[in-house]
Write a protein that holds these residues in place. Structure first.
Motif, PDB file in Angstrom:
ATOM      1  N   ASP A  22       0.817  -1.211   0.000  1.00  0.00           N
ATOM      2  CA  ASP A  22       0.000   0.000   0.000  1.00  0.00           C
ATOM      3  C   ASP A  22       0.856   1.268   0.000  1.00  0.00           C
ATOM      4  N   GLN A  26       1.035   4.067  -3.459  1.00  0.00           N
ATOM      5  CA  GLN A  26       0.298   5.316  -3.285  1.00  0.00           C
ATOM      6  C   GLN A  26       0.717   6.397  -4.279  1.00  0.00           C
ATOM      7  N   GLU A  29      -0.398   5.634  -7.828  1.00  0.00           N
ATOM      8  CA  GLU A  29      -1.833   5.836  -8.017  1.00  0.00           C
ATOM      9  C   GLU A  29      -2.153   7.310  -8.228  1.00  0.00           C
ATOM     10  N   ARG A  37      -9.279   3.383 -10.450  1.00  0.00           N
ATOM     11  CA  ARG A  37     -10.114   2.549  -9.576  1.00  0.00           C
ATOM     12  C   ARG A  37     -11.557   3.069  -9.560  1.00  0.00           C
ATOM     13  N   ARG A  57      -7.603  -2.386  -2.367  1.00  0.00           N
ATOM     14  CA  ARG A  57      -7.579  -0.938  -2.586  1.00  0.00           C
ATOM     15  C   ARG A  57      -8.795  -0.425  -3.368  1.00  0.00           C
ATOM     16  N   ARG A  84      -8.938  -4.300   5.741  1.00  0.00           N
ATOM     17  CA  ARG A  84      -9.500  -3.088   5.127  1.00  0.00           C
ATOM     18  C   ARG A  84     -11.026  -3.202   5.050  1.00  0.00           C
TER      19      ARG A  84
END
Length: 210
Positions: A22, A26, A29, A37, A57, A84
Motif C-alpha cells: 500500500d 500510493q 496511483e 479505480r 484498494r 481493510r
C-alpha cells in the motif's frame, strides 16, 4: 518451471510485498493510475467478482451495498484486504484463490473486475477464459492495467525493465490486455489508453446467449 511452481513463485513474491504494498503504490496511483479505480468501480453492476483483489484498494470505491466477492492468490495480501474490509464495514466475501482456476460455477456473476493484475498473472489468457466462464451472458468485464506505451522511448524503457521484473516477480510492462480480451470472446464496450498509452482501461461484455 511447471505451472504449479510458477504459481507458487508468484504467491511468494506477493506474500513478501504485502506489508509494504500500500505504501509503495500510493504515489503511482496519484500520478500514473489516476482515477482508474473509480472508473472501474463506477461501472460495476449486480453481483461482482474482483479477481486478484490484492490488499483491497478498490474496496472504498464500490457503491454501498455492492454484492462483492474477491479472490486473491496471496494469503498475506488477502489478510490486508480483510482488515481493510472490516475497517470500512464492507461485507465482501474474500477468498484465497487462483485467477486461472476460479472456484465458481459458470454464469455466477454480473460483473468481473481485475485491476493492475493481469500484468503479473502467469497465464493471462487462462485467467480471462475463467472470467468469461463465470460471467453470465451479457455480463461486464472491467480491467485496468499498465501496458506497453504508444511512445517508443517509454516502450523501450518498459522493455528493459521487464528483463528484470519478469524474472524476479513475473511482472510484465509491455503486455497488452485488449487482444487477449478479444481472443477470450468478449465484445469491447469502452477502451481508453492514458499516460502516453501506458495505462489501459477496458470495459467489455460477454455476448448474450443465443
Amino acid at each position: 518451471m511447471s505451472e504449479a511452481e510458477e504459481t507458487a513463485k508468484v504467491r511468494r513474491v506477493w506474500d513478501r510485498q504485502a506489508p509494504e504494498y500500500d505504501r509503495q503504490i500510493q504515489l503511482l496511483e496519484r500520478i500514473w493510475f489516476t482515477g482508474g479505480r473509480e472508473w472501474l468501480t463506477s461501472r460495476a453492476r449486480g453481483r461482482v467478482l474482483e479477481v486478484a483483489i490484492g490488499t483491497g484498494r478498490n474496496l472504498p470505491h464500490y457503491a454501498p451495498g455492492t454484492d462483492l466477492t474477491g479472490v486473491e492468490l496471496s494469503p498475506a495480501m488477502l489478510a490486508v484486504a480483510r482488515r481493510r474490509a472490516l475497517s470500512l464495514g464492507c461485507a465482501a466475501e474474500l477468498h484465497e484463490g487462483d485467477a486461472e482456476q476460479l472456484d465458481f460455477g459458470g454464469g455466477t456473476f454480473d460483473t468481473v473486475v481485475c485491476a493492475l493484475s493481469l500484468c503479473a498473472i502467469p497465464r493471462p489468457a487462462a485467467a480471462l477464459a475463467e472470467m468469461h466462464r463465470v460471467l453470465r451472458p451479457g455480463g461486464r468485464l472491467l480491467l485496468l492495467d499498465h501496458v506497453g506505451s504508444t511512445w517508443p522511448p517509454i516502450y523501450a524503457a518498459q522493455w528493459l525493465l521487464e528483463r528484470f521484473t519478469i524474472r524476479s516477480a513475473g511482472e510484465h510492462f509491455t503486455r497488452r490486455s485488449l487482444p487477449l480480451v478479444r481472443a477470450a470472446g468478449f465484445e469491447i464496450v469502452e477502451h481508453e489508453r492514458r499516460k502516453a498509452g501506458s495505462i489501459e482501461r477496458l470495459h467489455a461484455r460477454k455476448p448474450p446467449a443465443g
